[in-house]
Design a protein around this motif. Structure first.
Motif, PDB file in Angstrom:
ATOM      1  N   ASN A 311      31.225  91.403  96.571  1.00 57.23           N
ATOM      2  CA  ASN A 311      32.585  91.246  96.065  1.00 57.23           C
ATOM      3  C   ASN A 311      32.648  90.227  94.935  1.00 57.23           C
ATOM      4  O   ASN A 311      31.919  89.234  94.932  1.00 57.23           O
ATOM      5  CB  ASN A 311      33.530  90.766  97.176  1.00 57.23           C
ATOM      6  N   THR A 312      33.544  90.466  93.996  1.00 58.23           N
ATOM      7  CA  THR A 312      33.949  89.466  93.018  1.00 58.23           C
ATOM      8  C   THR A 312      35.407  89.139  93.311  1.00 58.23           C
ATOM      9  O   THR A 312      36.266  90.024  93.246  1.00 58.23           O
ATOM     10  CB  THR A 312      33.819  89.977  91.582  1.00 58.23           C
ATOM     11  N   PHE A 313      35.642  87.911  93.687  1.00 55.80           N
ATOM     12  CA  PHE A 313      37.015  87.528  94.006  1.00 55.80           C
ATOM     13  C   PHE A 313      37.734  87.077  92.753  1.00 55.80           C
ATOM     14  O   PHE A 313      37.193  86.318  91.946  1.00 55.80           O
ATOM     15  CB  PHE A 313      37.030  86.411  95.050  1.00 55.80           C
ATOM     16  N   VAL A 314      38.961  87.548  92.631  1.00 53.29           N
ATOM     17  CA  VAL A 314      39.761  87.262  91.441  1.00 53.29           C
ATOM     18  C   VAL A 314      41.126  86.741  91.874  1.00 53.29           C
ATOM     19  O   VAL A 314      41.729  87.269  92.806  1.00 53.29           O
ATOM     20  CB  VAL A 314      39.940  88.518  90.568  1.00 53.29           C
ATOM     21  N   ALA A 315      41.582  85.683  91.210  1.00 56.46           N
ATOM     22  CA  ALA A 315      42.932  85.158  91.421  1.00 56.46           C
ATOM     23  C   ALA A 315      43.580  84.948  90.069  1.00 56.46           C
ATOM     24  O   ALA A 315      42.914  84.541  89.108  1.00 56.46           O
ATOM     25  CB  ALA A 315      42.889  83.857  92.195  1.00 56.46           C
ATOM     26  N   ARG A 316      44.863  85.234  89.988  1.00 52.11           N
ATOM     27  CA  ARG A 316      45.625  84.991  88.760  1.00 52.11           C
ATOM     28  C   ARG A 316      46.719  83.976  89.070  1.00 52.11           C
ATOM     29  O   ARG A 316      47.535  84.190  89.958  1.00 52.11           O
ATOM     30  CB  ARG A 316      46.218  86.279  88.215  1.00 52.11           C
ATOM     31  N   VAL A 317      46.696  82.889  88.330  1.00 55.24           N
ATOM     32  CA  VAL A 317      47.599  81.776  88.589  1.00 55.24           C
ATOM     33  C   VAL A 317      48.506  81.582  87.377  1.00 55.24           C
ATOM     34  O   VAL A 317      48.014  81.334  86.273  1.00 55.24           O
ATOM     35  CB  VAL A 317      46.814  80.479  88.852  1.00 55.24           C
ATOM     36  N   PRO A 318      49.825  81.684  87.550  1.00 53.52           N
ATOM     37  CA  PRO A 318      50.733  81.451  86.417  1.00 53.52           C
ATOM     38  C   PRO A 318      50.564  80.045  85.852  1.00 53.52           C
ATOM     39  O   PRO A 318      50.506  79.059  86.590  1.00 53.52           O
ATOM     40  CB  PRO A 318      52.128  81.643  87.028  1.00 53.52           C
ATOM     41  N   LYS A 319      50.498  79.942  84.546  1.00 52.51           N
ATOM     42  CA  LYS A 319      50.281  78.644  83.910  1.00 52.51           C
ATOM     43  C   LYS A 319      51.472  77.716  84.074  1.00 52.51           C
ATOM     44  O   LYS A 319      51.315  76.480  84.031  1.00 52.51           O
ATOM     45  CB  LYS A 319      49.973  78.849  82.428  1.00 52.51           C
ATOM     46  N   ASP A 320      52.676  78.278  84.299  1.00 47.43           N
ATOM     47  CA  ASP A 320      53.834  77.401  84.425  1.00 47.43           C
ATOM     48  C   ASP A 320      53.850  76.642  85.745  1.00 47.43           C
ATOM     49  O   ASP A 320      54.743  75.827  85.995  1.00 47.43           O
ATOM     50  CB  ASP A 320      55.135  78.188  84.245  1.00 47.43           C
ATOM     51  N   ARG A 321      52.866  76.899  86.628  1.00 45.52           N
ATOM     52  CA  ARG A 321      52.732  76.104  87.843  1.00 45.52           C
ATOM     53  C   ARG A 321      52.014  74.768  87.584  1.00 45.52           C
ATOM     54  O   ARG A 321      51.973  73.915  88.454  1.00 45.52           O
ATOM     55  CB  ARG A 321      51.941  76.893  88.900  1.00 45.52           C
ATOM     56  N   PHE A 322      51.447  74.630  86.406  1.00 45.94           N
ATOM     57  CA  PHE A 322      50.669  73.447  86.074  1.00 45.94           C
ATOM     58  C   PHE A 322      51.466  72.502  85.192  1.00 45.94           C
ATOM     59  O   PHE A 322      52.244  72.942  84.331  1.00 45.94           O
ATOM     60  CB  PHE A 322      49.386  73.824  85.319  1.00 45.94           C
ATOM     61  N   ALA A 323      51.265  71.209  85.377  1.00 47.72           N
ATOM     62  CA  ALA A 323      51.754  70.233  84.407  1.00 47.72           C
ATOM     63  C   ALA A 323      50.893  70.332  83.147  1.00 47.72           C
ATOM     64  O   ALA A 323      49.769  70.844  83.175  1.00 47.72           O
ATOM     65  CB  ALA A 323      51.681  68.824  84.987  1.00 47.72           C
ATOM     66  N   ALA A 324      51.417  69.854  82.027  1.00 47.48           N
ATOM     67  CA  ALA A 324      50.650  69.892  80.782  1.00 47.48           C
ATOM     68  C   ALA A 324      49.480  68.917  80.855  1.00 47.48           C
ATOM     69  O   ALA A 324      49.596  67.818  81.394  1.00 47.48           O
ATOM     70  CB  ALA A 324      51.550  69.547  79.602  1.00 47.48           C
ATOM     71  N   GLY A 325      48.325  69.332  80.321  1.00 44.59           N
ATOM     72  CA  GLY A 325      47.161  68.464  80.288  1.00 44.59           C
ATOM     73  C   GLY A 325      45.916  69.163  80.783  1.00 44.59           C
ATOM     74  O   GLY A 325      45.803  70.394  80.742  1.00 44.59           O
ATOM     75  N   VAL A 326      44.959  68.381  81.257  1.00 42.54           N
ATOM     76  CA  VAL A 326      43.661  68.891  81.688  1.00 42.54           C
ATOM     77  C   VAL A 326      43.753  69.339  83.146  1.00 42.54           C
ATOM     78  O   VAL A 326      44.007  68.524  84.034  1.00 42.54           O
ATOM     79  CB  VAL A 326      42.567  67.825  81.531  1.00 42.54           C
ATOM     80  N   ALA A 327      43.551  70.641  83.380  1.00 40.09           N
ATOM     81  CA  ALA A 327      43.528  71.191  84.737  1.00 40.09           C
ATOM     82  C   ALA A 327      42.104  71.177  85.264  1.00 40.09           C
ATOM     83  O   ALA A 327      41.150  71.452  84.533  1.00 40.09           O
ATOM     84  CB  ALA A 327      44.083  72.615  84.740  1.00 40.09           C
TER      85      ALA A 327
END
Length: 818
Positions: A311-327
């Protein structure tokens, strides 16, 4: 290959973690991880400091103006606890030229540092930090290179330390490792001896010399390629550097087993793709995995699932859940071990929108300029914030589009290990090529504010340096074999305007702290640790005298001869006017004077007397260090001075003298500070520069207190010319002058229309500097200043931060002509 999606949780706050999945007692890893992540930022309270400088090029003799913004590192809110800021100017050799201390009020500190007139030309560094920040690596100090031009023909140019090393190329697999049979993104970075990026091209070859891939850098020597290593093969890169130079570099070895993790920015989401390889001999068994993403400790995503080789596991995370800067993305395996890490940049928040609007497009010389500043957030709502404004001649101080500013520093540079070359480039636009160049940077940079194993174990590191609410004196006491001396009594004698004695005991690591000094002026101290049982020769290390290692700064681009001559001519004219007129525009009444150079003798504040009857220099006495103490050294060497008692309790008597106490024992001074005989008995001779004896009339300056004579001991460390950074330790006793806070200074602004109007006004390089510009509840502020006699385009630059922690920068331009 089969693709499965994570059962993930998108978090607005960590308390939402259990909303969909209640963990069992055997599955408490995620809540424990998030709890420790929150505890780390709440307990260690990391800080960031940014300095807005009025410009990046100076002439010797000018004043460096700045405004410091101090924020907590998590959300960049200006509510830090530190109230003392240190600002250093370092020479091209990374030696401290000057260190100043500034009082932090409202999380900001305006300041000014006059630059010596005789400075050699070269690339200097401005560094800023708090005492609390010294508990982390110097990478997290604010550090910025500036160019200082020599104004004196006798000041020889100073160059940075000789460059060492050769052309270099490093490869960085995405996620941290290459795994055979799995395709990965392989980032690379090519640098020259000065650490700057070099554009390169090359190819990847196997052990037979066959080319399997080619690559070329995109920006500042960085780039990427897709690469799939095969089992049993070895690979190397054959590279072509500029000037036809070639190099061969081995690739990181591929692992037979392990994980790979890719993070792609796809429009409004981050896509995470994970693969695993157990090896040919292992059964394909499922394994639980966890992915965590956060920005400066603020959780944005947690995903858990089962992983197998099929399996290759894939997740898509909306960017607006993050504060601005280095994730920061991390993959944990079934044993809760971090296996892959990846940094990415989140730019969904445009930050503050700062608009500068002059009341006119062009002005005449000496005409009043009025500016309106408007501050708004990303939605257009007004923001009440604090800002600083610099006005520079655009021709004399050219715009450096790659320079550090408050946005690049807080959102990018301050969270990365190592220096970022031309950080402003990554914020100049939102084109795909710029975004990929920024992603290449993060593939090749390190983030190490903490490590996961230590964080999960609750080991947040050592924090020996104090959190300063006021000026303090702190340090460490060492005993035999430089082991920390726990429970050692430390006494602090304070002299001057406020005289007192304070005592404390060292903690388990041998550290001590005396705090709450007002910093209104320089205070003189004597720190003493008396020898005792198990502590025969205590060593005192003061924190302020311990040098910090600093990274070698990148060299700023040197101006060409024509630009340099123009700048120096303008600077000389402006400095001449400033020397003639005070800040308030009133003329200093000086006639024509001729200044002749003479050798300046640095005054020694330890001597308030004019004459000593006898001077004994330890350097003139063979084997001086073999004496038990200074009084034993003095015995038999000065007529009329009698030393009595055993070596552990000696006293000095001066024949014919009788003090007001009825005893003829001398008064003891150490570097001008009165001390008792027990302290003198514990002072190692190795620490002493000279001993001076005052009798009769020579001691009259001390009044009745000196009627019994004076034994003045001058230590090597107390000498005005002594370099404390080269030998910071002291045995049992140490004298120290604690400078006060730097007083506030006002930028020179002439007043027009009155009787004291200056005949000439040559303000040009920095026409105007205002460190205290605040917008009201409507997001508005107005400021006025006068143009000078100099004409041409002037650039306006405003920087600052909102109470919510949003940094902002704005620019505009005005024309001054005749």
């Amino acid at each position: 290959m089969k693709y499965l999606r994570f059962s993930g949780l998108l978090l607005a706050a960590s308390v939402l973690l259990l909303a969909f999945r209640r963990p069992t007692p055997a599955d408490d890893f995620v809540p424990r991880l998030l709890e420790q992540l929150t505890r780390f930022y709440a307990t260690t309270f990391p800080e960031k400091v940014y300095l807005h400088l009025d410009k990046n090029t100076y002439a010797a003799g000018e004043t460096l103006w700045f405004k410091a913004y101090l924020v907590e590192a998590g959300q960049h809110r200006p509510d830090t606890l530190s109230r003392v800021l240190y600002v250093d100017v370092l020479t091209p050799e990374n030696q401290v030229l000057t260190q100043r201390m500034f009082r932090v009020a409202g999380s900001t500190a305006p300041g000014a540092i006059p630059l010596p007139l005789d400075l050699p030309q070269g690339a200097y560094t401005v560094r800023a930090y708090t005492s609390w920040m010294r508990n982390t690596a110097a990478d997290y100090f604010f550090s910025r290179s500036i160019t200082i031009l020599a104004t004196s023909s006798q000041a020889q140019p100073r160059t940075s330390p000789p460059l060492s090393g050769a052309l270099d190329l490093q490869f960085f697999p995405e996620g941290g490792q290459l795994v055979t049979g799995l395709e990965s993104t392989l980032a690379f970075k090519a640098t020259g001896p000065d650490g700057r990026g070099l554009e390169v091209r090359g190819e990847i070859q196997d052990e037979q010399g066959a080319a399997v891939a080619s690559f070329g850098s995109q920006h500042l020597g960085m780039g990427r390629l897709q690469f799939k290593p095969e089992a049993g093969r070895r690979y190397q890169a054959v590279v072509r550097f500029p000037a036809a130079q070639r190099g061969v570099y081995p690739l990181p070895a591929a692992q037979a087993t392990g994980f790979t993790m890719r993070v792609l920015e796809l429009g409004s989401v981050f896509q995470i793709a994970i693969q695993r390889r157990l090896g040919a001999d292992a059964a394909d068994r499922a394994e639980p995995i966890t992915v965590v993403a956060h920005v400066r400790g603020q959780p944005a995503y947690v995903g858990q699932g089962q992983m197998s080789d099929a399996n290759t596991f894939v997740a898509r995370v909306p960017k607006d859940r993050f504060a601005a800067g280095v994730a920061h993305f991390t993959l944990f395996d079934g044993q809760h071990r971090p296996r892959c890490e990846r940094l990415a940049f989140v730019s969904t928040d445009p930050g503050l929108r700062l608009t500068l609007q002059p009341d006119k497009a062009a002005y005449a010389p000496r005409e009043k300029v009025t500016l309106r500043l408007a501050a708004a957030d990303e939605t257009g709502r007004p923001v009440a914030g604090q800002f600083s404004l610099a006005v520079n001649h655009a021709g004399l101080v050219p715009l450096d589009s790659g320079a550090t500013d408050i946005r690049t520093y807080l959102l990018l540079e301050a969270d990365l290990r190592g220096r970022v070359e031309a950080p402003g480039f990554y914020f100049k636009d939102r084109r795909p090529a710029t975004a990929q160049a920024l992603d290449n940077l993060l593939l090749t940079q390190g983030w190490r504010r903490f490590t996961w194993p230590d964080l999960l174990a609750g080991q947040f590191g050592k924090y020996p340096f104090p959190l300063e609410y006021a000026l303090s004196v702190s340090g460490q006491v060492l005993g035999a074999k430089d082991a920390p001396a726990a429970g050692a009594p430390v006494t602090l004698f304070r002299f001057g305007r406020q005289q007192d004695i304070s005592q404390t005991t060292t903690d388990s690591t041998g550290r001590f702290l005396f705090s709450n000094f007002d910093g209104r002026d320089t205070a003189r101290f004597l720190v003493q640790v008396k020898p005792g049982k198990g502590l025969r020769n205590p060593t005192i290390l003061l924190d302020r005298l311990r040098p910090d290692l600093v990274p070698l700064p990148l060299r700023p681009l040197s101006p060409n001869a024509e630009e340099q001559a123009a700048y120096l001519q303008s600077s000389r004219r402006q400095q001449a006017v400033e020397r003639q007129f005070q800040v308030d525009g009133n003329s200093i009444l000086l006639g024509n004077v001729t200044v002749q150079g003479t050798k300046v003798v640095v005054p020694d504040a330890r001597r308030i007397y004019q004459h000593a009857d006898a001077v004994i220099k330890t350097a003139d006495i063979p084997a001086a260090g073999s004496y038990a103490n200074v009084l034993q050294l003095l015995q038999g060497r000065v007529a009329g001075v009698s030393i009595t008692g055993p070596p552990s309790d000696m006293h000095a008597m001066i024949r014919g003298a009788t003090s007001f106490t009825g005893s003829n024992e001398a008064v003891y001074l150490v570097d001008g500070i009165p001390v008792d005989a027990s302290l003198v008995n514990s002072l190692p001779v190795q620490e002493v520069e000279s001993v001076e004896v005052l009798k009769g009339a020579s001691a009259a300056i001390f009044g009745s207190r000196g009627a019994g004579g004076v034994i003045a001991i001058l230590t090597k460390r107390g000498s005005p010319g002594y370099d404390k950074t080269k030998e910071p330790a002291a045995r049992g006793l140490l004298t120290y002058a604690l400078p006060g806070f730097e007083p506030a200074r006002e930028f020179y602004m002439p007043k027009y229309g009155g009787k004291t109007t200056p005949p000439t006004d040559h303000r040009r390089a920095t026409l105007y500097w205002n460190p205290d510009l605040r917008t009201d509840a409507a997001g508005q502020a107005t400021v006025s200043f006068y143009a000078s006699d100099e004409t041409g385009p002037f650039r306006l630059t405003v920087e600052g931060i909102s109470p919510a922690g949003q940094p902002g920068r704005g620019t505009a331009q005005v024309q001054v002509g005749r």
